[in-house]
Motif scaffolding. Structure first.
Motif, PDB file in Angstrom:
ATOM      1  N   ASP A 195       0.813  -1.190   0.325  1.00 55.65           N
ATOM      2  CA  ASP A 195      -0.105   0.194   0.154  1.00 55.65           C
ATOM      3  C   ASP A 195       0.831   1.406   0.325  1.00 55.65           C
ATOM      4  N   ILE A 196       1.930   0.743   0.478  1.00 58.74           N
ATOM      5  CA  ILE A 196       3.444   1.984   0.409  1.00 58.74           C
ATOM      6  C   ILE A 196       4.471   1.542   0.366  1.00 58.74           C
ATOM      7  N   ALA A 197       5.558   1.894  -0.264  1.00 54.46           N
ATOM      8  CA  ALA A 197       7.448   1.959  -0.281  1.00 54.46           C
ATOM      9  C   ALA A 197       7.509   2.277  -0.041  1.00 54.46           C
ATOM     10  N   PHE A 198       8.917   2.740   0.452  1.00 56.37           N
ATOM     11  CA  PHE A 198      10.341   3.654   0.335  1.00 56.37           C
ATOM     12  C   PHE A 198      11.298   2.783   0.006  1.00 56.37           C
ATOM     13  N   VAL A 199      12.005   3.775  -1.123  1.00 58.92           N
ATOM     14  CA  VAL A 199      13.065   3.609  -1.900  1.00 58.92           C
ATOM     15  C   VAL A 199      14.320   4.573  -0.588  1.00 58.92           C
ATOM     16  N   ALA A 200      15.643   4.587  -1.402  1.00 52.58           N
ATOM     17  CA  ALA A 200      16.094   5.500  -0.446  1.00 52.58           C
ATOM     18  C   ALA A 200      16.428   6.523  -1.401  1.00 52.58           C
ATOM     19  N   GLY A 201      16.743   7.223  -0.786  1.00 57.48           N
ATOM     20  CA  GLY A 201      16.525   9.290  -1.615  1.00 57.48           C
ATOM     21  C   GLY A 201      16.385  10.073  -1.227  1.00 57.48           C
ATOM     22  N   GLU A 202      15.989  11.326  -1.400  1.00 60.84           N
ATOM     23  CA  GLU A 202      16.132  12.589  -0.645  1.00 60.84           C
ATOM     24  C   GLU A 202      14.479  12.477  -0.279  1.00 60.84           C
ATOM     25  N   ASP A 203      14.519  12.993   1.320  1.00 67.20           N
ATOM     26  CA  ASP A 203      13.339  13.055   1.521  1.00 67.20           C
ATOM     27  C   ASP A 203      12.736  13.596   1.283  1.00 67.20           C
ATOM     28  N   GLY A 204      11.313  13.978   1.479  1.00 65.64           N
ATOM     29  CA  GLY A 204       9.747  14.642   0.420  1.00 65.64           C
ATOM     30  C   GLY A 204       9.650  14.357  -0.868  1.00 65.64           C
TER      31      GLY A 204
END
Length: 301
Positions: A195-204
């Motif tokens: 339903d949501i995912a995060f990968v490395a990178g700049e916040d926001g």
């Protein structure tokens, strides 16, 4: 329960209208100065995507909770985690009820709400047809998920696990050692692959948001429509090893990345987390082609 709405910014609203209405097939349900409220044909809530002229990228996301009482419970848990919340009044977002707003650890704005105006689907709820007879463009049925960038992925994963009851379906790690770096997490709150995912990178920053299609044939049809309309495609059609979903990534006229996604597997409360190692990143993303353009990992809005 699910991603309910997503507010994004675009550089030109007329160009965005052509992309999201004529190519993707979303319906305009409401207009304000410099803003369009859109929904897909199989969504019953008032809207799922809001486009606002002025810039690019993500303004905020809204997740729907099951019960009104859940808002107070999540508010306490978010505050206990160390994030500041503020109350959201009914009508502050058109057609949306009371809720809470929080800047999550990745720097994105997230809203939780229970009530939103019901406006029916394009086929109704009584003896509905399988689909509307005259779909436009791709004819996306519904908003599905989003992938965001974060500088501290373990913290984002902890926040969604401890404060909001999400669970990681899959992770991308540097290696299988005890001190491996977490490079990405794909999290679910109901039965989706994520339903949501995060990968490395700049916040926001935003990597993409996705629409769910029916199957591989719908993905191929989407690819043909994107070609007819000269839409810039990032990669695909292909299949993700991670999530086992059929996919095409492409860009709106402002540079925001979209995805159409089909297939994938169901998750359950006891679903064990699947792990991918960094040396297998290409098949995790592009299982058939195993070649992914550099901009897939470096370009965001």
């Amino acid at each position: 329960m699910r991603l309910g709405y997503l507010h994004a910014r675009v550089t030109d609203l007329a160009d965005a209208r052509r992309h999201y209405v004529d190519t993707l097939g979303m319906q305009v349900v409401m207009e304000e100065p410099n803003r369009l409220f859109l929904k897909a044909w199989d969504e019953w809530d008032h809207h799922s995507v809001v486009l606002e002229e002025g810039g690019v990228g993500l303004d905020k996301i809204g997740y729907k909770v099951a019960r009104e009482d859940d808002l107070a419970d999540f508010e306490k848990r978010i505050q206990a985690f160390g994030c500041t919340t503020e109350r959201m009044s009914k009508g502050e977002n058109p057609a949306v009820g009371d809720g809470i707003r929080v800047t999550i650890p990745s720097g994105h704005t997230m809203e939780l709400y229970h009530e939103i105006e019901f406006t029916d689907t394009a086929v109704g709820l009584i003896n509905p047809a399988l689909f509307p007879r005259h779909l436009v463009g791709i004819g996306v049925p519904r908003l599905d998920h989003c992938l965001l960038k974060a500088e501290d992925i373990p913290l984002s994963e902890r926040f969604f696990s401890e404060a909001l009851d999400f669970k990681p379906a899959e992770r991308l790690v540097s290696d299988l050692s005890d001190d491996a770096e977490l490079l990405g997490t794909w999290m679910f709150c109901q039965h989706k692959t994520h339903d949501i995912a995060f990968v490395a990178g700049e916040d926001g920053k935003l990597h993409h948001w996705a629409y769910k299609l029916e199957d591989w044939n719908a993905i191929k049809h989407a690819g043909a429509i994107l070609s007819m309309d000269d839409v810039s495609v990032g990669f695909g059609p292909d299949v993700h090893g991670l999530s086992r979903g059929d996919t095409i990534y492409f860009f709106d006229p402002s540079g925001n990345r979209n995805e159409v996604f089909a297939g994938g597997y169901e998750t359950y409360p006891d679903f064990p987390t699947i792990t991918w190692t960094a040396d297998k990143t290409n098949p995790a993303v592009s299982y058939i082609g195993r070649e992914v353009a550099d901009n897939h990992f470096t370009v965001d809005t």
